[in-house]
Scaffold this active site. Structure first.
Site, PDB file in Angstrom:
ATOM      1  N   ASP A 100       0.859  -1.122   0.076  1.00 24.18           N
ATOM      2  CA  ASP A 100       0.024  -0.012  -0.188  1.00 24.18           C
ATOM      3  C   ASP A 100       1.130   1.108  -0.022  1.00 24.18           C
ATOM      4  OD1 ASP A 100      -1.840   1.890   0.355  1.00 24.18           O
ATOM      5  OD2 ASP A 100      -2.784   0.968   2.156  1.00 24.18           O
ATOM      6  N   HIS A 171     -11.596   6.242   2.126  1.00 25.11           N
ATOM      7  CA  HIS A 171     -11.841   7.555   2.566  1.00 25.11           C
ATOM      8  C   HIS A 171     -11.956   8.428   1.274  1.00 25.11           C
ATOM      9  CE1 HIS A 171      -7.228   7.236   2.147  1.00 25.11           C
ATOM     10  NE2 HIS A 171      -7.526   6.071   2.352  1.00 25.11           N
ATOM     11  N   HIS A 179      -7.601  11.608   5.178  1.00 27.57           N
ATOM     12  CA  HIS A 179      -8.836  11.311   5.501  1.00 27.57           C
ATOM     13  C   HIS A 179      -9.552  12.483   5.864  1.00 27.57           C
ATOM     14  CE1 HIS A 179      -7.958   6.789   6.137  1.00 27.57           C
ATOM     15  NE2 HIS A 179      -6.941   7.368   6.292  1.00 27.57           N
ATOM     16  N   GLU A 204     -10.669   0.912  -1.028  1.00 27.18           N
ATOM     17  CA  GLU A 204      -9.872  -0.172  -0.539  1.00 27.18           C
ATOM     18  C   GLU A 204     -10.599  -1.269  -0.086  1.00 27.18           C
ATOM     19  OE1 GLU A 204      -7.126   0.888   2.321  1.00 27.18           O
ATOM     20  OE2 GLU A 204      -7.938   2.853   2.583  1.00 27.18           O
TER      21      GLU A 204
END
Length: 311
Positions: A100, A171, A179, A204
C-alpha cells in the site's frame, strides 16, 4: 498554501487542463509506475526494508512526494506495518503481502494497494478484493450513497466465500488531507453520506478468511503530527521541531527519524504520551485470518469515477 480542495468542484476545476487534475493525475502516474516496479522486488528472501526504501526513493526520483510511509502488511496483518530502521525481516514463500503506497504532488494524493500472493494458495482471496473494487467503481453514479457502495463490496467478496473486513474502510481525501471525514465502508451500512462530483476517493476493499474484523496490534511504526505541546525530554523537543518542519500534515515513519537522533524511539513515545503525535497501531485480523487488499484512488466526475492510480 491551500490545504483544502473544494469538494463541490465546479466544471472548470475538473477540466483535464486544471492544475488540480494535472497534479492529481501526475501523482497517479507516479504511483502506477512505482507500485509495478516494487511488486517485482517482492520475492522470498528479499528484505521488507529494501522494498520500502525503494518505493519512497523512487517516488521522489519521479517527481512526487511520499504521502505516507510504504505499508507492507503480511498475512493476518491488514495494514499499518512499515519496516523499522534497517529492518531485517524478509518475505517468505508462504506470504500474502499487501503493498500500500501513497504519492502526492503538491498535496494531491494517489493512494493505492495490491496484494501479492507469494504462496500461490490464495488466488481467490486476492480476486475477491480485486473484483469488489472494480465492480463498485463501475457502479458509481454521483451522487452515490456510501452505504450502497459498501453493500456492493460486501456482496462481491461474499460471493467468493470470504468476509469483507467490516471495520476497515476507504476514505475521501483533500489536498494534504488523507482522511477528510467521509469513509467508504466495506459492508452495507445505513448512511446519510454521499460522494459527489469533485470528490477524490480512495476505495479499498479488504477480504479475509477469518472473522471479518481487525484489532489493534501492540506496535506502532507510523505517526502523525497533532499539535505542539511543552515536553521536557531534550531529544523529544529536537524530534518535535523536525516533525513540525518536515511532516506537518501527512503521516511519517519512525525510521525516517533514525538518522536525526539515536534516541528517536524514546522521543516518539514521549511525544505520543504528551499528545503531540498520534501513533497508528498495526491492524491484525481478529482470528488471524489471511487478508487481501486492493485499492485505487478515483476522481468523481459527472460521468462516474476516473481511476487516477491506473495506467
Amino acid at each position: 498554501m491551500d490545504k483544502n480542495i473544494n469538494n463541490n468542484a465546479d466544471e472548470d476545476s475538473l477540466n483535464e487542463e486544471s492544475e488540480m487534475v494535472k497534479k492529481l493525475m501526475k501523482a497517479g502516474e507516479i504511483h502506477a509506475e512505482v507500485i509495478e516496479e516494487a511488486e517485482k522486488l517482492i520475492k522470498p528472501g528479499a528484505k521488507l526494508y529494501d522494498v520500502a526504501e525503494y518505493v519512497e526513493n523512487r517516488t521522489r526520483e519521479l517527481g512526487g512526494e511520499v504521502a505516507f510511509p510504504c505499508n507492507i502488511s503480511i498475512n493476518d496483518i491488514a495494514a499499518h506495518y512499515t519496516p523499522v530502521y534497517k529492518d531485517e525481516k524478509t518475505f517468505s514463500e508462504n506470504d500474502v503481502v499487501k503493498l500500500d503506497i501513497g504519492v502526492h504532488v503538491d498535496g494531491y494524493i494517489a493512494d493505492g494497494a495490491r496484494t501479492i500472493d507469494l504462496s500461490c494458495s490464495y488466488n481467490d482471496l486476492k480476486k475477491a478484493s480485486e473484483d469488489a473494487l472494480y465492480t463498485v467503481i463501475k457502479e458509481i453514479v454521483p451522487p452515490m450513497n456510501i452505504g450502497d457502495m459498501g453493500a456492493i463490496i460486501q456482496e462481491v467478496i461474499e460471493s467468493y466465500g470470504y468476509k469483507p473486513v467490516s471495520n476497515l474502510s476507504g476514505h475521501v481525501m483533500e489536498q494534504y488531507v488523507l482522511h477528510s471525514g467521509i469513509s467508504i465502508p466495506n459492508v452495507k451500512e445505513k448512511s446519510k453520506d454521499y460522494i459527489d462530483v469533485g470528490d477524490i476517493v480512495a476505495i479499498e476493499p479488504f477480504a479475509t478468511d477469518g472473522y471479518g474484523e481487525v484489532m489493534d496490534g501492540n506496535e506502532k511504526y507510523i505517526f502523525k503530527y497533532i499539535k505542539s505541546r511543552p515536553v521536557r525530554l531534550p531529544s523529544a523537543r529536537k524530534i518535535l521541531k523536525i516533525i513540525e518542519k518536515k511532516y506537518p500534515y501527512l503521516p511519517f515513519a519512525g525510521r525516517w527519524l533514525a538518522t536525526e537522533d539515536s534516541k528517536y524511539k524514546i522521543a516518539l513515545r514521549t511525544l505520543m504520551s504528551s499528545g503531540c503525535l498520534y501513533g497508528y497501531s498495526t491492524l491484525i485480523e481478529k482470528n488471524h485470518g489471511m487478508v487481501s487488499q486492493t485499492e485505487h484512488t478515483v476522481l468523481i466526475t459527472e460521468n462516474g469515477a476516473k481511476i487516477t492510480t491506473k495506467r
